[in-house]
Design an enzyme around this catalytic site. Structure first.
Site, mmCIF file in Angstrom:
data_model
loop_
_atom_site.group_PDB
_atom_site.id
_atom_site.type_symbol
_atom_site.label_atom_id
_atom_site.label_comp_id
_atom_site.label_asym_id
_atom_site.label_seq_id
_atom_site.Cartn_x
_atom_site.Cartn_y
_atom_site.Cartn_z
ATOM 1 N N HIS A 75 -12.320 7.274 -6.968
ATOM 2 C CA HIS A 75 -11.069 7.437 -7.718
ATOM 3 C C HIS A 75 -11.106 8.569 -8.744
ATOM 4 C CE1 HIS A 75 -9.628 4.095 -5.568
ATOM 5 N NE2 HIS A 75 -9.952 3.113 -6.382
ATOM 6 N N HIS A 121 -2.678 2.589 -8.100
ATOM 7 C CA HIS A 121 -3.572 1.443 -7.938
ATOM 8 C C HIS A 121 -2.990 0.148 -8.523
ATOM 9 C CE1 HIS A 121 -7.384 -0.592 -7.391
ATOM 10 N NE2 HIS A 121 -7.937 0.522 -6.936
ATOM 11 N N GLU A 160 -2.824 0.792 -1.515
ATOM 12 C CA GLU A 160 -2.953 2.161 -2.018
ATOM 13 C C GLU A 160 -2.702 3.119 -0.866
ATOM 14 O OE1 GLU A 160 -6.967 2.241 -3.993
ATOM 15 O OE2 GLU A 160 -6.782 0.098 -3.659
HETATM 16 C C1 GLA Z 1 -10.432 0.424 -4.915
HETATM 17 C C2 GLA Z 1 -11.702 0.310 -4.212
HETATM 18 C C3 GLA Z 1 -12.329 -0.991 -4.507
HETATM 19 C C4 GLA Z 1 -12.483 -1.180 -5.985
HETATM 20 C C5 GLA Z 1 -11.179 -1.035 -6.663
HETATM 21 C C6 GLA Z 1 -11.340 -1.106 -8.153
HETATM 22 O O1 GLA Z 1 -9.458 -0.340 -4.353
HETATM 23 O O2 GLA Z 1 -11.588 0.498 -2.827
HETATM 24 O O3 GLA Z 1 -13.579 -1.070 -3.899
HETATM 25 O O4 GLA Z 1 -13.353 -0.218 -6.475
HETATM 26 O O5 GLA Z 1 -10.596 0.193 -6.313
HETATM 27 O O6 GLA Z 1 -12.092 -2.188 -8.571
#
Ligand code: GLA
Length: 385
Positions: free
Chosen positions: A139, A213, A350
């Site tokens: 991210h 997110h 997402e």
């Molecule tokens: C995304 C990732 C997950 C986790 C979340 C935050 O969705 O794919 O593995 O890291 O973000 O906790």
């Protein structure tokens, strides 16, 4: 008194910054005044004051966004009896969004999802990113877009209201090449649709994969787990991962697996299945390869929560969606109203390009070239049944 004046000034500022405004274009009559944007102070960071912008429509639906992290803090929508409830996870104060938190509501960039071992090669050069998720970069790195302070402008148009966020990510930020200029719009209309529009430009070739997110719980944030939500994802295939959640590069059929959501299925029905991919994810934490025909916005997912009757439809221009079932939530994040968010009490959809694309030549490219404009649109449409 001082506080009152400040509040008034902030409120007025909404009006003075708003553009394009119908009033300016001489079509005031036509503007739907049931659509509005209001502002509220939401604390302070080192970079400046944080403001919460609340978009509201004729049905009383509200979407709140803060300029810190471009975070969606609240989405308030009616249930089948008209009862309004906040259906997204988040915090009451900005300080909780500044530290380590699981990206509640956040605007994610420069690269949503993982890049293996925090490295990729582009135009014969090797780039190294800080790793923040085991061996991988997740991210956007240590200070991704969810931790950036954005310039916000409220917008009032004839049939929708919105917020525009703009900012620049300097060359080399979090290891990425090129100066990236970014614009995001969040729009709300009277069809209870929240539309997210992303745009970016660069002066050097660089990977870009922007997303949001938000963790949804259509029963209400903090109301319990999301296992009873019925989910449909229009995907015949998904991208299986290794134990660090990096795609193997294969596209695997969902047929006969817990990943077959082509018909609406409760999220909890197969979440404990004896399946290697489910084990690696600790539940669902996977990118689905969307069945697309051509370009443009297409509906790719629907969600229904039987008790409240609330529904969510997702449309996107993206080729993939990461379905994450909140497997890392463990009650340690105390959310709005003092509610601890326990295991699987929120889920994310997402919309995105596939994880680790810079290292996967067969995946759709995420490289933005100078002179091109990156664009991506996603719609979250709410309703009841
Ligand atoms: C995304 C990732 C997950 C986790 C979340 C935050 O969705 O794919 O593995 O890291 O973000 O906790």
């Amino acid at each position: 008194m001082k506080y009152l004046i400040l509040l008034l000034a902030v409120g007025l500022c909404t009006a003075c910054n708003s553009e394009p405004r119908a009033a300016d274009s001489g079509t005031e009559q036509a503007r739907d005044t049931t659509l509005r944007v209001s502002t509220q102070p939401f604390g302070q960071t080192k970079e400046g004051p944080v403001t919460k912008y609340t978009l509201e429509n004729a049905n009383g639906m509200q979407v709140s966004v803060i300029n810190q992290g471009g975070i969606i803090t609240n989405i308030v929508v009616p249930d089948k009896n008209g009862a309004m409830e906040d259906v997204v996870l988040g915090f009451d104060s900005v300080t909780s969004y500044l530290g380590d938190y699981p990206y509640f509501g956040a605007f994610i960039g420069r690269y949503g999802n993982r890049i293996a071992k925090g490295t990729f090669e582009l135009d014969d050069e090797q780039y190294t990113l800080p790793t923040n998720n085991g061996p991988n970069s997740l991210h956007g790195g240590l200070k991704g877009f969810d931790k950036k302070y954005w310039t916000a402008t409220p917008l009032e148009e004839a049939d929708r209201v919105g917020i525009r966020l703009t900012g620049t990510s300097p060359d080399g930020e979090e290891g990425y090449p090129g100066t990236l200029t970014v614009t995001v719009h969040y729009w709300l209309d009277n069809d209870d649709a929240l539309t997210l529009e992303y745009a970016a430009e660069t002066d050097e070739a660089t990977p870009v994969n922007l997303t949001n997110h938000t963790y949804f719980n259509l029963g209400g944030a903090g109301s319990g787990d999301i296992l009873g939500h019925e989910l449909m994802i229009a995907a015949d295939r998904f991208t299986p991962v290794d134990e660090t959640l990096i795609p193997t590069g294969k596209l695997q059929s969902v047929e006969g697996t817990p990943f077959d959501f082509r018909q609406p299925t409760p999220i909890g029905e197969r979440i404990e299945a004896d399946d290697e991919q489910i084990r690696f994810g600790g539940g669902y934490d996977h990118n689905f390869v969307l069945n697309r025909s051509g370009e443009g916005l297409q509906q790719i997912a629907t969600v229904y929560e039987p008790e409240s009757g609330r529904t969510l439809e997702v449309e996107t221009t993206e080729p993939g969606v990461q379905f994450y079932s909140g497997n890392f939530l463990d009650g340690s994040n105390i959310g709005k109203g003092g509610q601890p968010y326990e295991l699987r009490t929120g889920f994310c959809l997402e919309t995105q390009h596939f994880p680790d694309s810079p290292n996967q030549p067969d995946f759709p490219s995420t490289i933005l070239q100078p002179g091109e404009t990156y664009t991506s649109t996603t719609v979250y449409r709410f309703g009841v049944r």
